[in-house]
Design an enzyme around this catalytic site. Structure first.
Site, PDB file in Angstrom:
ATOM      1  N   ARG A 134       0.820  -1.222   0.000  1.00  0.00           N
ATOM      2  CA  ARG A 134       0.000   0.000   0.000  1.00  0.00           C
ATOM      3  C   ARG A 134       0.846   1.262   0.000  1.00  0.00           C
ATOM      4  NH1 ARG A 134      -5.291  -0.820   3.604  1.00  0.00           N
ATOM      5  NH2 ARG A 134      -5.114   1.446   3.673  1.00  0.00           N
ATOM      6  N   ASP A 143      -3.799  -1.050  -3.442  1.00  0.00           N
ATOM      7  CA  ASP A 143      -4.701  -1.224  -2.308  1.00  0.00           C
ATOM      8  C   ASP A 143      -5.600  -2.390  -2.707  1.00  0.00           C
ATOM      9  OD1 ASP A 143      -6.698  -1.222  -0.509  1.00  0.00           O
ATOM     10  OD2 ASP A 143      -7.181   0.915  -0.675  1.00  0.00           O
ATOM     11  N   LYS A 200       2.099 -17.769   6.429  1.00  0.00           N
ATOM     12  CA  LYS A 200       1.246 -17.777   7.606  1.00  0.00           C
ATOM     13  C   LYS A 200       0.985 -16.362   8.121  1.00  0.00           C
ATOM     14  CE  LYS A 200       3.069 -18.336  11.736  1.00  0.00           C
ATOM     15  NZ  LYS A 200       4.006 -17.640  12.639  1.00  0.00           N
ATOM     16  N   ASP A 219       5.640 -23.198   5.275  1.00  0.00           N
ATOM     17  CA  ASP A 219       6.062 -23.299   6.674  1.00  0.00           C
ATOM     18  C   ASP A 219       7.577 -23.212   6.580  1.00  0.00           C
ATOM     19  OD1 ASP A 219       7.152 -24.247   9.101  1.00  0.00           O
ATOM     20  OD2 ASP A 219       5.231 -25.184   9.569  1.00  0.00           O
ATOM     21  N   HIS A 220       8.138 -22.095   6.983  1.00  0.00           N
ATOM     22  CA  HIS A 220       9.556 -21.871   6.647  1.00  0.00           C
ATOM     23  C   HIS A 220      10.479 -22.893   7.311  1.00  0.00           C
ATOM     24  CE1 HIS A 220       9.862 -19.604  10.470  1.00  0.00           C
ATOM     25  NE2 HIS A 220      11.167 -19.747  10.368  1.00  0.00           N
ATOM     26  N   LYS A 253      14.359 -25.314   6.105  1.00  0.00           N
ATOM     27  CA  LYS A 253      15.629 -25.361   6.852  1.00  0.00           C
ATOM     28  C   LYS A 253      16.367 -26.654   6.520  1.00  0.00           C
ATOM     29  CE  LYS A 253      13.951 -22.650  10.783  1.00  0.00           C
ATOM     30  NZ  LYS A 253      14.806 -21.544  11.176  1.00  0.00           N
ATOM     31  N   GLU A 299      13.070 -19.509  22.369  1.00  0.00           N
ATOM     32  CA  GLU A 299      13.511 -18.229  21.818  1.00  0.00           C
ATOM     33  C   GLU A 299      13.829 -17.277  22.957  1.00  0.00           C
ATOM     34  OE1 GLU A 299      11.563 -17.211  17.827  1.00  0.00           O
ATOM     35  OE2 GLU A 299       9.902 -17.667  19.155  1.00  0.00           O
ATOM     36  N   ASP A 307       1.109 -19.777  17.151  1.00  0.00           N
ATOM     37  CA  ASP A 307       2.236 -19.175  16.421  1.00  0.00           C
ATOM     38  C   ASP A 307       3.320 -20.208  16.104  1.00  0.00           C
ATOM     39  OD1 ASP A 307       3.727 -16.973  15.359  1.00  0.00           O
ATOM     40  OD2 ASP A 307       4.945 -16.952  17.173  1.00  0.00           O
ATOM     41  N   HIS A 347       5.127 -25.048  12.873  1.00  0.00           N
ATOM     42  CA  HIS A 347       6.514 -25.529  12.865  1.00  0.00           C
ATOM     43  C   HIS A 347       6.697 -26.799  13.706  1.00  0.00           C
ATOM     44  CE1 HIS A 347       6.872 -21.644  11.171  1.00  0.00           C
ATOM     45  NE2 HIS A 347       7.062 -20.972  12.274  1.00  0.00           N
ATOM     46  N   LYS A 380       8.767 -17.769  24.383  1.00  0.00           N
ATOM     47  CA  LYS A 380       9.534 -16.534  24.195  1.00  0.00           C
ATOM     48  C   LYS A 380      10.222 -16.207  25.513  1.00  0.00           C
ATOM     49  CE  LYS A 380       7.617 -15.308  20.096  1.00  0.00           C
ATOM     50  NZ  LYS A 380       8.390 -15.434  18.859  1.00  0.00           N
TER      51      LYS A 380
END
Ligand code: BG6
Length: 482
Positions: A42, A85, A141, A170-171, A175, A209, A228, A233, A331
């Site tokens: 945008r 947009d 995602k 799904d990154h 890997k 993390e 998340d 993952h 986290k």
């Protein structure tokens, strides 16, 4: 001319991952010469401002020795920008015009925008004739926040893109070490005979993390750790660990086996949520020696969102009967580390006796982050004459992937995924039935929390979550591998 269309091209993912990954592929000669990369968002940018943004992101995220001026110039020359947009359908015609002649031919589209924009984007693409038989769509995602919303997104996508041309990212699957799990399991005869309830005592999957909210306040507060990290993952890691050998390394065979695992997950529901799950939220504390704020303080208000979750899962099939899979993510934990820890069963009878001869069961530790290592812990004899009895000690058989393969560059996960999107290989992308299997399991857990009025227990930032997480495994005589 072919085009790769990036929606959300000025966002964090594009700057940190997508543009640097595309640059890496370009530098290795892996992008078609005539591939044009068209960013849309945008923001009111022109081509030049977008090129400057891309150049800045390469500077920030690529090692200086790889930033050769000719390579940067070649890459930047591929870039275009179209302000869009997506809620204004007529603007898609301008996008179409910017793609030149036969715009839908070989068009690859990557959506990394808010999921609420997926529907209008797809409708806009369709109305502008940008969804022909050759077009592929990649989706980043979050793909919904529960089964119902994920189905709604998948349905909206399916009206225009058949499953064979839908690439859900799904990154973690990009890997290297995640793919190595398949090589290790199915490229060696050594593990398979023990890879079952007879040989394995339990499995632990940890994604810890040190970071906190990282400025993603409203997104994270609506998601929480379960949605998340676990829904996607961690369940993918579990599925790859637990799946049966696929007949071939191809998209249908691999994904068929993964989905069977996801469907075999024993529900954690209102009866078992209190005993099989622990949720936590970090308070103030210290990470890496630095004082950090608590979650609520970072957010600016109280919240019931979990920043930590630990689960005891079971895969109810013959292979995994009664083998717990302990999952844990959070986290603001003490270290950044992602690993799959497999504890084998003890030997049936020890021939050794004496105080120094206690046997530890073997362990296989597949570490994805920060180092990529595979370690098998075995019992060995300590050197010596054993006058006071044999002394045994656990020692590692260690492989560091970067050292073992020092001649190959470590790649960003998205390099692999973007290349597979361009090549049309969906093996490392998540099929609709997998996503829906994942959400089904996750929704039951959340319903279990709600039914039992479970709210996150506090833990100090820089610790391994609430003490109940330790109780979750200790009750079974198992210790988390930290
Ligand atoms: C993302 C989550 O999917 O994965 C983030 O939304 C998380 O919250 C990230 O930090 C972790 O990815 P990685 O590759 O750093 O383990």
């Amino acid at each position: 001319m072919k085009s790769l269309l990036l929606f959300g091209a000025t966002g964090d993912l594009a700057r940190r991952m997508l543009l640097p990954s595309l640059f890496g592929l370009d530098g290795d000669g892996l992008l078609p010469d005539d591939l044009r990369i068209v960013g849309t968002a945008r923001s009111d940018l022109g081509d030049d401002a977008f090129k400057a943004l891309a150049a800045a992101s390469l500077k920030d995220f690529i090692e200086p020795e790889r930033l050769k001026p000719e390579a940067v110039a070649k890459f930047i020359a591929r870039l275009r920008y179209v302000r869009l947009d997506v809620s204004a359908p007529d603007q898609f015609m301008a996008l179409r015009d910017a793609l030149g002649e036969s715009p839908a031919d070989g068009l690859r589209i990557f959506l990394s925008t808010a999921p609420s924009l997926f529907g209008p984007t797809i409708a806009g693409l369709a109305s502008a004739g940008l969804t022909g038989d050759q077009t592929r769509l990649a989706l980043e995602k979050p793909l919904g926040h529960d089964l119902a919303s994920s189905r709604a997104i998948n349905d909206a996508v399916a009206t225009v893109f058949p499953e064979s041309r839908t690439f859900r990212i799904d990154h973690y699957l990009g890997k290297e070490t995640v793919q190595n799990l398949l090589a290790l399991r199915f490229g060696n005869a050594l593990f398979e005979p023990l890879w079952n309830a007879q040989g394995i005592d339990h499995v632990q999957i940890t994604v810890s993390e040190t970071v906190g909210l990282e400025g993603r306040m409203s997104f994270y507060d609506e998601a929480g750790a379960l949605r998340d990290m676990v829904q996607n993952h961690m369940l993918q890691l579990l599925a790859l660990t637990a799946m049966e050998p696929p007949a071939r390394f191809d998209a249908a065979s691999v994904r068929d086996e993964k989905v069977k695992v996801l469907r075999s997950l024993r529900p954690i529901d209102s009866l078992t949520a209190p005993t099989h799950s622990v949720i936590g939220q970090y308070g103030a504390g210290a990470v890496g020696g630095q004082p950090v704020k608590g979650y609520a303080e970072e957010l600016g208000r109280a919240s019931n969102t979990e920043t930590f979750v630990a689960l005891k899962a079971h895969v109810d099939n013959w292979r995994w009967r009664s083998v717990p899979f302990y999952l844990r993510t959070g986290k603001r934990l003490p270290t950044r580390s992602t690993e799959i820890f497999i504890q084998f069963r003890a030997v049936p009878h020890s021939i050794f006796s004496g105080p120094g001869a206690a046997l530890q069961p073997n362990k296989l530790i597949i570490r994805l982050q920060p180092e990529e290592t595979i370690t098998l812990r075995v019992m060995l004899k300590e050197p010596g004459l054993d006058r006071a009895g044999v002394r045994l000690r656990e020692a590692p058989l260690d492989i560091s992937i970067p050292n073992a393969f020092a001649d190959s560059r470590r790649r960003i996960a998205y390099e692999r995924l973007l290349l597979d999107l361009l090549d049309g290989d969906p093996t490392l992308f998540v099929r609709r039935d997998e996503v829906e299997g994942q959400w089904t399991w996750i929704d039951a857990i959340r319903a279990g929390w709600a039914a039992n009025g479970m709210t996150p227990k506090p833990y100090a930032a820089g610790t391994w979550g609430p003490s109940a997480a330790i109780g979750l495994t200790e009750r079974d005589g198992v210790t988390w591998h930290d």
